[in-house]
Design a protein around this motif. Structure first.
Motif: not given
Length: 474
Positions: A338, A374-375, A377-379, A381-382, A398
């Protein structure tokens, strides 16, 4: 034997093999329940499986028109298999997650666009498991409007499915099942009353209807974007009627400028690799920006940042290139964590820059796995104000309609080069894979007539996009 008698026979058999349990349980939706329906045990009872599939076919499916069955993984798969055999209809299988090797498919089986698939499920409480399967099938271009269920718990699942344009028919409602068990002295009237009281008072949470971003026109997605560059790019595409990004992988700044003078009217975005240019100068950057203004396209520096945050911050804003001063957006890997987004976000606090986060690659044998994607895309989103979209190959990567799918590796004819780059056709990347912006490099740059070739790509890609949003897939 009539329908009601056969249902009664099935209910008693399910109770006998302990597929209906009474006590204190928690459903997938998180709801506490005094009754639990566990069909996993039926795989040990072929007579019961055969009875279930026969009743589903005879009373719910015999007059329906459809091309495929798909069982919700994993409990409903044996029933879907038996139905497929009895109905002489093909079956599809949905994986809970795509393989990280081989075809990397989510849906297994042979199918065609716009054919109809019926969902098979054992029990519905909220309908969330059915809708997960519906989403993946619809993402593959299949029509999914119907589900057949063994038991409806009557807690809102049917309504949730209908809100997502899926009608549901069931062999049993929970009320009917309890009534049969009470009448046959399998459970006491008191237990029956407790279950009915529970059904009247406890309901599953509503499931919000899913939005398929690939069916939404660019001009409407502007309103759904939080990144300023994504808003600009959507607007440019809608205004110029082009979703073509040109990759100018040339080592001469003069040749790049000459090329853009010829093709600028046909593109929405130009992708540079600034560190391969042998005669880089501030004058080149000035000319590049002027052409962007003249022809209304944005500039993407495909730097693919991948270092620790502090180094990325310096690479982005310092050195001879000073990328932050002229690139509207850049590409970056999630490999280093991140910190890379924190660094880029710090450098772009004006809100006028964007990042295409690299979630997948088009090169053969790349090491990116499904879990890595997937990780990533989650990252992302922040950082909703920073992320413009994703560099990826599949529409399933996504779902946020405010983000842009940038897909490279495209030529009019699919092929593979000597370095492992795999090319797909415009039809495949836009219609099947969900690309919003399509990157073309050598297909135009190496052409004898780049201007004419760019016009062909522009028209072909735009027709594919218009076909996609119209829903008229063939």
């Amino acid at each position: 034997m009539d329908y009601n008698k056969q249902l009664e026979n099935l209910a008693l058999n399910l109770f006998k093999i302990d597929a209906v349990k009474f006590g204190e349980f928690t459903t997938k939706s998180g709801i506490k329940t005094p009754v639990y329906f566990d069909l996993r045990v039926i795989v040990s009872y072929p007579v019961v499986m055969e009875l279930i599939s026969h009743l589903l076919f005879e009373f719910l499916l015999k007059t329906s028109e459809y091309d495929y069955f798909c069982g919700v993984p994993y409990t409903a798969l044996p029933i879907a298999t038996l139905l497929s055999v009895e109905a002489k209809k093909s079956m599809l299988m949905r994986r809970k997650e795509a393989k990280s090797y081989g075809t990397k498919k989510v849906i297994e089986g042979h199918y065609k666009l716009n054919q109809k698939c019926i969902i098979v499920e054992d029990v519905v409480t909220s309908g969330s498991s059915v809708l997960e399967t519906v989403k993946d099938l619809r993402n593959e271009g299949l029509i999914v409007e119907e589900a057949v269920i063994i038991l409806d718990r009557e807690q809102g699942g049917k309504q949730n499915l209908e809100a997502n344009n899926v009608s549901m028919r069931s062999l049993f409602t929970m009320s009917k099942l309890i009534e049969i068990l009470v009448n046959n002295n399998c459970i006491t009237e008191q237990v029956g009353k407790e279950v009915k009281s529970y059904l009247n008072n406890i309901h599953a949470p509503a499931v919000v209807p899913s939005v398929n971003r690939v069916n939404i026109p660019f001009e409407k997605r502007i309103e759904l974007s939080t990144n300023s560059i994504a808003k600009q790019l959507f607007n440019i595409m809608a205004t110029k009627k082009t979703n073509l990004c040109l990759s100018v992988d040339l080592t001469s700044s003069t040749k790049i400028i000459d090329l853009l003078e010829k093709v600028g009217e046909h593109i929405c975005l130009v992708k540079t690799h600034i560190d391969i240019i042998e005669d880089f100068s501030d004058n080149f950057i000035m000319q590049l920006k002027q052409l962007g203004t003249k022809f209304n396209f944005l500039i993407l520096e495909d730097r693919k940042f991948a270092d620790i945050g502090n180094t990325v911050s310096l690479q982005y804003s310092k050195g001879i290139y000073k990328i932050s001063e002229w690139a509207d957006c850049v590409t970056a890997h999630s490999l280093s964590g991140e910190g890379i987004l924190k660094a880029l976000n710090t450098c772009t606090n004006t809100g006028s820059k964007g990042v295409f986060f690299l979630a997948e690659m088009s090169s053969e044998g790349n090491l990116i796995t499904h879990e890595y994607t997937e990780a990533t895309v989650r990252m992302a989103a922040k950082y909703p104000d920073l992320i413009t979209g994703f560099v990826c190959q599949k529409k399933e990567t996504f779902s946020n309609p405010g983000l842009i799918q940038l897909t490279p590796g495209v030529q009019l004819d699919s092929l593979k080069d000597d370095f492992g780059q795999v090319y797909n056709t415009p039809e495949k990347v836009v219609l099947e894979n969900g690309a919003d912006v399509v990157v073309v490099g050598r297909g135009i740059v190496a052409s004898k007539n780049p201007e004419a070739q760019a016009a062909i790509y522009k028209d072909t890609l735009w027709k594919c996009y218009m076909k996609r949003v119209s829903g008229k897939l063939e």
